[in-house]
Enzyme design. Sequence first.
Site, PDB file in Angstrom:
ATOM      1  CB  CYS A 241      37.911  -9.242  65.313  1.00  0.00           C
ATOM      2  SG  CYS A 241      39.000  -8.310  64.203  1.00  0.00           S
TER       3      CYS A 241
ATOM      4  CB  CYS B 250      43.191  -7.811  63.581  1.00  0.00           C
ATOM      5  SG  CYS B 250      42.042  -6.429  63.610  1.00  0.00           S
ATOM      6  CB  SER B 251      42.417 -10.379  67.805  1.00  0.00           C
ATOM      7  OG  SER B 251      43.008 -11.422  67.068  1.00  0.00           O
ATOM      8  CB  CYS B 252      38.504  -5.700  66.866  1.00  0.00           C
ATOM      9  SG  CYS B 252      39.541  -4.964  65.593  1.00  0.00           S
TER      10      CYS B 252
END
Lengths: 189, 226
Positions: free
Chosen positions: A98, A101-103
Amino acid sequence: MSEAKPQALRAEALESILIERGLLKADAVDEVIALFNERIGPMNGAQVVVKAWRDPDFKARLLADGNEAIKLFNFSGGQVDKLVVVENTPDVHNVVVCTLCSCYPWALLGLPPRWYKDPAYRSRVVREPRAVLKEFGVELDEGTEVRVWDSSAEIRYLVLPQMPEDAADLSEQALLQRVSRDAMIGVAL
Amino acid sequence: MDGIHDLGGKHGFGQIVRELNEPAFHERWEAVVFALSGAVGAAGAMRNVDQFRHAVERIDPVAYLDHGYYGRWLGGIENLLVEAGLLTQREIDDRVQRSGGVLGRVAARPSSAPDRVDYAPEGLAAQRPLSAARKFNVGDAVVTQDAPCASHTRLPAYARGKRGEVIAWHGGWVFPDANAHGLGEQPAHLYTISFPGETLWGPGAEPATTVSLDLFEPYLKKVVKP
């Protein structure tokens, strides 16, 4: 013990203010720690992968509709709105990121490791996935297609690694040990 | 927005640092931040995940790189709490200093004229039934929007103005570009678009690579085949 970071002190200051105001339960932090230490983690994803390896009908259902297929596991917490499982084959290798962000599929893998959230992985894996995979120790043939999945909406991706060649000789428990978190992200085999 | 968070394809970050047997939380304060994210939701200061992501994107860019994942969340949470009028940064500063701490670099950059999100999500998940017909089909060639925007978007800069192929359609989903700003859910069709490496990175791209992104219909235009 190193000196506390400014962001740690700030988080604790906010915690104490919100508890005083009645906006945060005093035991909320312990509940979060217990949830991710005990109930949600890569052991969930590993169960899905091993079932797909051992049960071709389940694998077909998993690839067609991830959420429907994993209902039988009753995983709690870490909602995944739509799960898409991508299958590694001798010709195709998949890897998930991701960049914005950091999905990450929390329900199946728990909270992401630091490297997944750090700028180095997020910036590089879309531009030079083969170089990144090599750094992780994944050597691919030149002809193997690399597919990078950038989780830019609410769909969450899980990589189905290739089944070990000796899978038929292994028990379910032994197979579970063969599935790493990193393989389900796509940075290990 | 063209923020520091939009990291795809940026050069210079170097080696990926890994850690063996990493715990879910390295230090207690990280779990504190996780719990705080639930509390800001319950307090009404954060109504949806798009609003939260945008609050994180708006923090100090140096802190974004330096404070780690939970440090970024902390900055976003503080933005939302201050913007909702639930507390002031001065109150947090005072509490840090009273407990003997050093203030350090503060990540939060609350807006003095914040967006108001005055509605709750219409469902637990982000899928929404959509009566409008979809514009694209699997196999269509599409080109992504080229213009940058100052507001929240889930179209990364590296995929702007690029030609790709629709490889999946996912139905209607909450549109983050509107929902983050309190403009309603405005559901839109969502597609997975696959781009060849060379399209994104030019002739120096690694061979036989594709990057796929999940992109909303308003980002896309059909390519008319010659």
